[in-house]
Each structure stands twice: as structure tokens, then as C-alpha cells.
Design an enzyme around this catalytic site. Structure first.
Site, PDB file in Angstrom:
ATOM      1  N   TYR A   1      -4.717  18.484 -16.514  1.00 54.13           N
ATOM      2  CA  TYR A   1      -3.839  18.083 -15.395  1.00 54.13           C
ATOM      3  C   TYR A   1      -3.062  19.291 -14.866  1.00 54.13           C
ATOM      4  O   TYR A   1      -3.010  19.532 -13.654  1.00 54.13           O
ATOM      5  CB  TYR A   1      -2.871  16.971 -15.830  1.00 54.13           C
ATOM      6  CG  TYR A   1      -1.941  16.569 -14.711  1.00 54.13           C
ATOM      7  CD1 TYR A   1      -2.417  15.863 -13.606  1.00 54.13           C
ATOM      8  CD2 TYR A   1      -0.589  16.926 -14.723  1.00 54.13           C
ATOM      9  CE1 TYR A   1      -1.588  15.524 -12.554  1.00 54.13           C
ATOM     10  CE2 TYR A   1       0.252  16.590 -13.679  1.00 54.13           C
ATOM     11  CZ  TYR A   1      -0.249  15.884 -12.595  1.00 54.13           C
ATOM     12  OH  TYR A   1       0.581  15.555 -11.545  1.00 54.13           O
TER      13      TYR A   1
ATOM     14  N   LYS B   1      -3.118  21.170 -11.089  1.00 58.13           N
ATOM     15  CA  LYS B   1      -1.958  21.373 -10.211  1.00 58.13           C
ATOM     16  C   LYS B   1      -1.704  22.867  -9.971  1.00 58.13           C
ATOM     17  O   LYS B   1      -1.177  23.248  -8.921  1.00 58.13           O
ATOM     18  CB  LYS B   1      -0.732  20.658 -10.786  1.00 58.13           C
ATOM     19  CG  LYS B   1      -0.866  19.134 -10.737  1.00 58.13           C
ATOM     20  CD  LYS B   1      -1.045  18.627  -9.294  1.00 58.13           C
ATOM     21  CE  LYS B   1      -1.153  17.118  -9.202  1.00 58.13           C
ATOM     22  NZ  LYS B   1      -1.246  16.621  -7.810  1.00 58.13           N
TER      23      LYS B   1
HETATM   24  C1  8X3 Z   1       3.998  14.990 -12.494  1.00 57.87           C
HETATM   25  C2  8X3 Z   1       4.998  15.705 -13.307  1.00 57.87           C
HETATM   26  O1  8X3 Z   1       5.758  16.598 -15.545  1.00 57.87           O
HETATM   27  O2  8X3 Z   1       4.573  14.493 -15.576  1.00 57.87           O
HETATM   28  O3  8X3 Z   1       3.145  15.805 -11.801  1.00 57.87           O
HETATM   29  O4  8X3 Z   1       3.397  16.521 -15.181  1.00 57.87           O
HETATM   30  S1  8X3 Z   1       4.641  15.818 -14.963  1.00 57.87           S
END
Ligand code: 8X3
Length: 254
Positions: free
Chosen positions: A154, A158
Site C-alpha cells: 500500500y 502511494k
Molecule cells: C490512508 C492513511 O495511514 O492508514 O492512506 O495509510 S494510512
């Protein structure tokens, strides 16, 4: 159509829905995308009756370039004059160690969070260049700034959103188009419910003792960037709850 047009991916809930409501409240006509056509229909009804703007629905999965292209090419000509593209569709699965992560889940994250943005960019940005106007707003994350335990894929997606956004800003520097990366911290949506594969109790724990941001809070910042004067390009915004300091440092009550 005289109103401005915003196209929002992942618009059926959370930050995407918040953006739909915010832009509609400010007189934009909306093109709403998500996989869930039924939820989009409900939102369209609500927004058209509440705000009196027009809503066009494009249900498809941003992972699939051919579906995205066919769907966007089906837009009536007057709807192609898109002022703002909000690449919001994204998701997370699990908090597993990188070597334990499920390969179907990490492919879905990569295909949605990275390829989804690329697919939309490849189709919509040439229209914007031709129209001589446009603003691309990508949904990044605090997770793109620094990796955290169990966030491997993830966080990587990002971080990729940051690179893609910065590169697009460079590619468009000789045009009037603007490019923005919005990087939220903790936002209470169904994000964590999806992360924990439907386990609501586990998702609730993430926000225990903290007042998280809402989809509406993020939408306010997205709208701020979109409504800045044409010579002002908000390149990047990192926003988080007052009780959060980094991706991993959070102050909880009790
Ligand atoms: C969402 C924030 O900190 O859960 O993108 O990855 S976090």
C-alpha cells in the site's frame, strides 16, 4: 452546459462521495465513477435533488484500461469538457508483512491505486490539453511519505502516486493545466473495513480514542486546491488529525 465539470473516481463512498457533495454544493456538474452502480444511482438522485446540478454516471473498474476507455468515449460531447479530474479510487488490503502478503490482494492494490490513475490520466489529460484547461487531483497518502509495518505494498502504491503526480506536473508545465497530490492521514471511511477484509471491529480499533478526519474534511482541501486562482498550483497537501503527527505516531485518549 455552463457549469464546470468534475470527474471523480471511487465516488460511491468516503472521500470520493465527500468530494461529490462538496463540488455539487459549489455548482459543479458531476461525472461519478465507481464499481458499484447501485450506490452511484442513489448518490445521483440525492445530489440532483439537493443541489440541482447534473450528474452523469460512469460505472466501471479503473483497473481496466479498455473498460475505462470505452466508458469515457461514451460520454456525450458536452460532458467531455472536464475541468477537474479527481483520481480518488484506491484501496488497501491487510497489514501483512511483505513476504506474507497475498498476491491477488497486492496486484489489486497496484492495479487500482497506480494503474487506475494512469488509465484515467492517459484518457482524460489529452482532452484537457485540447481544451486548454484542467486540473488533475490525485489521492495520495501520508503512507506514501514513509513506509510503516505491514504497509509494504500500500505504501509503495502511494509513493508511486507521488512520483506519477510530480512527473505529470513536469510534463504539463508548458500548459495551463494544474496537478495536485492530496495526502491524507487517518480518515474514517470504509478504507479500514476493506483493509481488514470486512472486520468492522478491527477497523473501528484503528480510530479508537482519536478524532479522525472525515471524507468531508478531505473534500474541503480538494475543493480549496481546485478553486485557487488559475496561476496558483497547490502541488501537494499533507493533512491529518490533530491527534496524529506521522503515519505511525498517534495520540489516543485514555
Ligand atoms: C490512508 C492513511 O495511514 O492508514 O492512506 O495509510 S494510512
Amino acid at each position: 452546459m455552463s457549469n464546470k465539470i468534475v470527474l471523480i473516481t471511487g465516488a460511491s463512498s468516503g472521500i470520493g462521495e465527500g468530494c461529490a457533495l462538496k463540488f455539487a454544493a459549489n455548482g459543479y456538474n458531476l461525472i461519478l465513477n465507481a464499481r458499484n452502480a447501485e450506490k452511484l444511482e442513489q448518490l445521483k438522485k440525492q445530489i440532483e435533488s439537493e443541489f440541482g446540478v447534473s450528474v452523469y454516471l460512469l460505472p466501471f473498474d479503473v483497473q481496466n484500461y479498455d473498460m475505462a476507455l470505452a466508458s469515457l468515449n461514451s460520454l456525450p460531447i458536452e460532458w467531455r469538457n472536464i475541468d477537474v479530474l479527481i483520481n480518488n479510487a484506491g484501496l488497501v488490503f491487510g497489514l501483512d508483512k511483505e513476504f506474507d502478503a497475498n498476491e491477488v490482494e497486492w496486484r489489486t492494490m497496484i492495479d487500482t491505486n497506480i494503474c487506475g490513475i494512469l488509465n484515467m490520466t492517459k484518457i482524460v489529460v489529452p482532452w484537457m490539453i485540447e481544451n486548454g484547461k484542467g486540473h488533475i487531483i490525485n489521492m495520495g497518502s501520508i503512507a506514501g511519505d514513509a513506509a510503516y509495518a505491514g504497509g509494504g505494498v500500500y505504501c509503495a502504491t502511494k509513493a508511486a502516486v507521488k512520483s506519477l503526480t510530480d512527473a505529470l506536473r513536469i510534463d504539463l508545465v508548458d500548459t495551463p493545466l494544474r496537478v495536485t497530490n492530496i495526502k491524507p492521514g487517518m480518515v474514517e471511511t470504509n478504507f479500514s473495513v476493506v483493509r481488514f477484509r470486512g472486520d468492522k471491529a478491527a477497523a473501528d480499533k484503528v480510530y479508537q480514542g482519536v478524532q479522525p478526519l472525515t471524507g468531508a474534511d478531505i473534500a474541503d482541501t480538494v475543493y480549496f486546491a481546485a478553486s485557487a486562482p488559475p496561476h496558483v498550483q497547490i502541488a501537494e497537501v499533507l493533512l491529518m488529525p490533530t491527534q496524529q503527527a506521522t503515519g505511525t505516531i498517534v495520540h489516543r485518549n485514555n
